[in-house]
Design a protein around this motif. Structure first.
Motif, PDB file in Angstrom:
ATOM      1  N   MET A 189      -7.121   1.513  -2.484  1.00 23.88           N
ATOM      2  CA  MET A 189      -5.897   1.592  -3.270  1.00 23.88           C
ATOM      3  C   MET A 189      -5.871   0.444  -4.274  1.00 23.88           C
ATOM      4  O   MET A 189      -6.288  -0.678  -3.975  1.00 23.88           O
ATOM      5  N   GLU A 190      -5.368   0.746  -5.457  1.00 29.74           N
ATOM      6  CA  GLU A 190      -5.299  -0.264  -6.512  1.00 29.74           C
ATOM      7  C   GLU A 190      -3.991  -1.040  -6.387  1.00 29.74           C
ATOM      8  O   GLU A 190      -2.904  -0.464  -6.396  1.00 29.74           O
ATOM      9  N   SER A 217       1.677  -7.010  -6.396  1.00 32.35           N
ATOM     10  CA  SER A 217       1.192  -6.720  -5.038  1.00 32.35           C
ATOM     11  C   SER A 217       0.266  -7.829  -4.557  1.00 32.35           C
ATOM     12  O   SER A 217       0.293  -8.212  -3.376  1.00 32.35           O
ATOM     13  N   SER A 266       3.662   3.107  -5.219  1.00 29.29           N
ATOM     14  CA  SER A 266       2.923   3.718  -6.320  1.00 29.29           C
ATOM     15  C   SER A 266       3.211   3.027  -7.640  1.00 29.29           C
ATOM     16  O   SER A 266       2.504   3.228  -8.620  1.00 29.29           O
ATOM     17  N   PHE A 301       0.813  -1.204   0.000  1.00 31.48           N
ATOM     18  CA  PHE A 301       0.000   0.000   0.000  1.00 31.48           C
ATOM     19  C   PHE A 301       0.856   1.267   0.000  1.00 31.48           C
ATOM     20  O   PHE A 301       0.334   2.369  -0.152  1.00 31.48           O
ATOM     21  N   THR A 302       2.167   1.102   0.182  1.00 29.09           N
ATOM     22  CA  THR A 302       3.082   2.248   0.133  1.00 29.09           C
ATOM     23  C   THR A 302       3.696   2.419  -1.251  1.00 29.09           C
ATOM     24  O   THR A 302       4.445   3.370  -1.461  1.00 29.09           O
ATOM     25  N   THR A 311      -8.823  -3.298  -6.283  1.00 28.62           N
ATOM     26  CA  THR A 311      -8.851  -2.174  -5.350  1.00 28.62           C
ATOM     27  C   THR A 311      -9.135  -2.697  -3.945  1.00 28.62           C
ATOM     28  O   THR A 311     -10.178  -3.306  -3.694  1.00 28.62           O
TER      29      THR A 311
END
Length: 579
Positions: free
Chosen positions: A395-396, A401, A247, A244-245, A391
């Motif tokens: 957050m996508e 991930s 981008s 989640f950190t 999502t």
């Protein structure tokens, strides 16, 4: 003669403040140098590392004054940590100045801010060298080098003032939060900016040493042992927060591969760290699990043609590795030491060559030979395709991930198995066999059966991780499972991760695997010298930290002096005994 204590502390503090201020000045006139150090009033790139080092240096200088609220920072040494942070800041700053000069072609590319930073960091270091040692018996006769060496030898931390339970839990949570931030910062550094990553390694290396010499690691270890459940929860909450950190899903790739590497290393830690069995072909069990999953997961290139659900593929991969572990271990575990290592090394090579020969020409058509099994489909769990973006919590999360979170679940399982095994009667028997197999047999321990159990358990954990690796990489080929390969995991790097992190511990192999995977991924320009640097690092580790980065109490006592007096020898001992 050293500087007076007040002058040394004042000089270190002034140098740190000046170094901090210099990061708000331009260090070069052009943005061509990575990180853009040409902006006044806004530190960037390597300037941020210098700024961080300067702040930490100042904090530990103030902690030496025993200022209320800062005493907790330095329970063992007042001056050693300040010197180490000053040295780390100096090296980082001068590395940056030299890198600008070399990359841009001359000193003319330096702006006044770079000169101010270089001089200020030098002043802080020189003044810090005048600080008295925390352990030297006679500081007045010691020169600067002797005082510097003594700063690496921290005394026993002082007894800490008892804190409320909520404060101790808060400290644990903040510690893992800071660890997550440092780890994320390192992963987020672009591989096209190796200068920044080298500076990051320099500061983290000196910072970790300074924190250790300050006694903070021991104090934190005391808190974590007191609140074990809170510690485990905080660790996995921090790990869960990692994707989640991010981008960019490309950076999550590194995190996913680190977890795969770390999980397999933790399985090897059962064999090497607990049972003391030197296995040089362990990566073959990872390959057994990966090939099994590739054959039964619906790949168009699979010669079997099965498409089992993921839970069944995991069981098949783990079961196949278990069988191979028993089949290989039963005849070989009667060997010891170097002989066992050679046999396991041979098994690893036999597995790779066998997979290469099962191509329909040299043998049955099972694995497509050197071409491997490509086009392994992405997993689908509970209606979610892990190959697609989803999502979660607003957050996508991309493909890697998703696989990171799945691999984190497997890591939790492996850590749980390891901890339960280590704390059980079987775990204690493994340690007894590792320390002295003859004595363990004399105490009634069935050494062969327990060694076979350790071998089988380690193989099962590796096979379980291999089932996920097959889907992450899309393709399984024999070349992935060599003894030494440029890209981990392989047997040599897995064993190095266990030794580097600390044998017999939970966190040691995880940290060792993270370092051994992250550093080559970020310093790709040094790929031709990777094995050379790897060997140098191992030599330095064996010389200065033979017990590993994270060592249990037994290893620390084994590899370092305990301060106890030696037993009297010869006639002196007889006379003292009255004989």
């Amino acid at each position: 003669m050293g500087l007076p204590l007040s002058a040394a502390r004042a000089g270190t503090g002034i140098g740190a403040i000046a170094t901090f201020a210099s990061t708000f000045l331009a260090w070069t006139w052009t943005a061509a140098f990575p990180g853009d150090l040409s902006v006044t009033g806004y530190p960037g790139g390597l300037q941020v590392l210098t700024l961080t080092g300067a702040i930490l240096t100042l904090l530990f200088v103030l902690a030496g004054y025993e200022i209320r609220g800062l005493r907790w920072l330095s329970p063992a040494g007042k001056n050693g940590p300040a010197l180490l942070f000053a040295l780390g800041t100096f090296v980082t700053t001068w590395f940056t100045v030299i890198a600008i000069t070399v990359d841009l072609g001359g000193l003319a590319n330096l702006e006044p801010g770079a000169y101010v930073a270089a001089v200020a960091s030098l002043i802080a270091l020189v003044a810090a060298l005048g600080l008295p040692s925390d352990v030297a018996a006679d500081n007045t006769t010691a020169n600067a080098w002797q005082r510097f060496v003594h700063c690496f030898k921290a005394p026993t931390p002082k007894e800490a003032t008892a804190l409320p339970g909520w404060a101790e839990i808060l400290i644990i949570a903040v510690s893992f939060g800071l660890g997550l931030y440092v780890f994320t910062y390192g992963i987020d550094i672009d591989s096209d900016n190796p200068q920044l990553f080298i500076g990051f390694l320099i500061l983290v290396g000196f910072g970790a040493t300074a924190i250790s010499r300050a006694g903070l690691n021991r104090r934190l270890a005391g808190l974590t042992s007191k609140h074990k459940n809170v510690t485990v929860t905080a660790a996995f909450v921090a790990a869960f927060a990692f994707p989640f950190t991010q981008s960019n899903d490309a950076y999550a790739t590194i995190g996913t591969n680190i977890l795969i590497f770390a999980t397999v290393a933790l399985g090897l830690n059962v064999v090497v760290g607990l049972a003391g069995l030197l296995d040089l072909g362990y990566v073959a069990f990872l390959g057994v699990g990966a090939y099994t999953a590739a054959l039964v997961s619906g790949s168009p290139s699979s010669t079997i043609g099965l498409h089992l659900p993921f839970w069944a593929a995991v069981l098949c991969g783990a079961g196949a590795s278990l069988i191979f572990g028993v089949v290989i271990g039963a005849p070989t575990l009667r060997l010891h030491g170097d002989y066992l290592a050679i046999v396991t090394l041979g098994f690893g090579e036999i597995f790779r060559i066998t997979m290469q020969n099962l191509d329909g020409s040299s043998g049955p058509d099972v694995t497509n030979g050197s071409n491997g099994i490509p086009n392994i489909p992405d997993l689908e769990l509970f209606g979610f395709n892990l190959g697609e973006s989803h999502t979660i919590l607003g957050m996508e999360l991309g493909r890697f991930s998703n696989y990171y979170l799945l691999m984190l679940l497997f890591t939790i399982i492996v850590v749980t198995v390891f901890r339960r095994s280590d704390q059980s009667r079987i775990g204690r028997a493994w340690v007894a066999i590792r320390e002295d197999e003859t004595a363990a047999r004399a105490m009634g321990i069935n050494a062969f059966r327990l060694k076979l159990l350790a071998f089988a358990l380690g193989a099962t954990l590796a096979g379980m991780a291999g089932t996920v690796q097959a889907h992450v990489t899309f393709t399984v080929t024999p070349a992935q499972y060599k003894f030494v390969e440029a890209v981990p995991p392989n047997s040599a790097f897995l064993l190095a991760a266990v030794i580097l992190g600390g044998m017999g511990t939970v966190s040691g192999p995880l940290i060792g695997a993270a370092l051994l995977y992250l550093i080559p991924a970020k310093l790709q320009f040094m790929a031709d010298y990777q094995l050379l640097l790897f060997g140098v690092a191992l030599i330095l580790l064996m010389r200065f930290r033979p017990e590993g980065l994270i060592a249990d109490r037994r290893k620390q006592l084994e590899f370092h002096e305990t301060g106890q007096l030696d037993a009297p020898k010869g006639d002196i001992g007889l006379k003292k005994a009255g004989v």
